[in-house]
Design a protein around this motif. Sequence first.
Motif: not given
Length: 428
Positions: A330-331, A345-347, A382-387, A407-411
Amino acid sequence: MGGALQAVRGMNDLLPGQLPLWQFVEQQARELFAAYGYQEFRVPLVEHAELFQRSIGEHTDIVEKEMYTFEDRGGDRLSLRPEATAGLVRAAIENGLLHNQKHRLWTAGPMFRHERPQQGRYRQFHQIDCEAFGYEGPDVDAEMILMSARLWRRLGIGGLRLRINSLGTPESRRMYRGRLVEYFGRHRTLLDADSLRRLEGNPLRILDSKNPALAEMIAGAPAITDHLDDGSRVHFERFQELLAGCGIAFTIDPRLVRGLDYYSRTVFEWTTTALGAQDAVCSGGRYDGLVAQLGGGATPAIGWALGVERLVSLMQATGIAAPAGPPGLYVVLAGDRAVREGLAVAERLRDALPGIVIEVNLGGGSFKSQLRRADRSQARLALIIGDDEVARRTAAIKSLRAEAAQQECAWEDLPARIGSLLRNEDGR
Ligand code: ATP
Ligand code: MG
């Protein structure tokens, strides 16, 4: 203003929550047919009424009282199909498929019968249907049974009982019919109104009566299996040998006559004891005369149809669930920039991981409310992207099922990381 509209009685909506089991059945059937070399065939839901009158028979319950027949604006008398075989035969003849050719076909879809709606009996119901044209011998009869038996195994269904019978040829049946009319005539005073009506048009159907008051008298009626012509008797014996050779258990039931006129020789029915009165899950038989009767060249044929509603009810009653769907993500996208970048990113993730479900939060919302939606979804992660994440070109990954640190992960590393996380949680 009118009130809220309702569905037509006996015609059911299928809600998203019910459909996984349906899709499981349909998927397994599709794979089964492919594995046996059967090809899909699709025909219209509507045919000329005459097709069903001429094939199913004037003196059958279906044609006498169950068909949805209407006149269309052009004055044609049309019927919603009550079963699939007649339309398939019509189409095979019309498209020239039956000139000395053999075909193994299947189809699936809704059928329509104006019956009294009750558990397991609806006015729009669904069948999966299998037919073979051009095969004369009992080997295809056995294949029909083997396929259905394998479908039950694929679906995890046990305990179905197979009953078989032979209706002989039209000639031997005519002779048997004479015996039967004579027998029932002698017991006329015992017959109910339904049976008296059948005595004229379709006396074999009396054998099928569900009236317990008639059971004893019917049990004493001559058995069709004692009146078969030699060819049908040998065919029936071979069929039984083939089933036994494959370890298929069956009972011979001389009172199994089926409700459609076009059957000849082998007929069969799979029944369950888990669903009450509507116990037939799958039924079929041979119809060697039908193609010629509908204007094609003489072509032996056989088929069966299973009722999807009854099969699904049976699976529910015995605790069979559809296998879990693919793992999901879930993004969560908080903020305008996050939405703009996050959709892309999701695409890219969908390109890299076509086998997983990626549900993007739509309509915005706070982190908190989006995470609540993520929890309610079927997703595991969940994949979380904020500013902040957009600025760093990263995303936070949070497990929705297990207690694990975020955990944080580069695109650019997301496909590999998410792929491995979902695989691991899978236990693979
Ligand atoms: P029944 O004896 O229960 O009326 P049938 O002999 O009329 O069945 P078929 O015409 O052989 O049934 O249809 C094949 C299968 O389709 C049946 O075995 C059953 O599972 C299913 N079926 C038939 N009629 C209905 C209905 N009205 N609603 C739901 N399923 C049905
Ligand atoms: Mg019926």
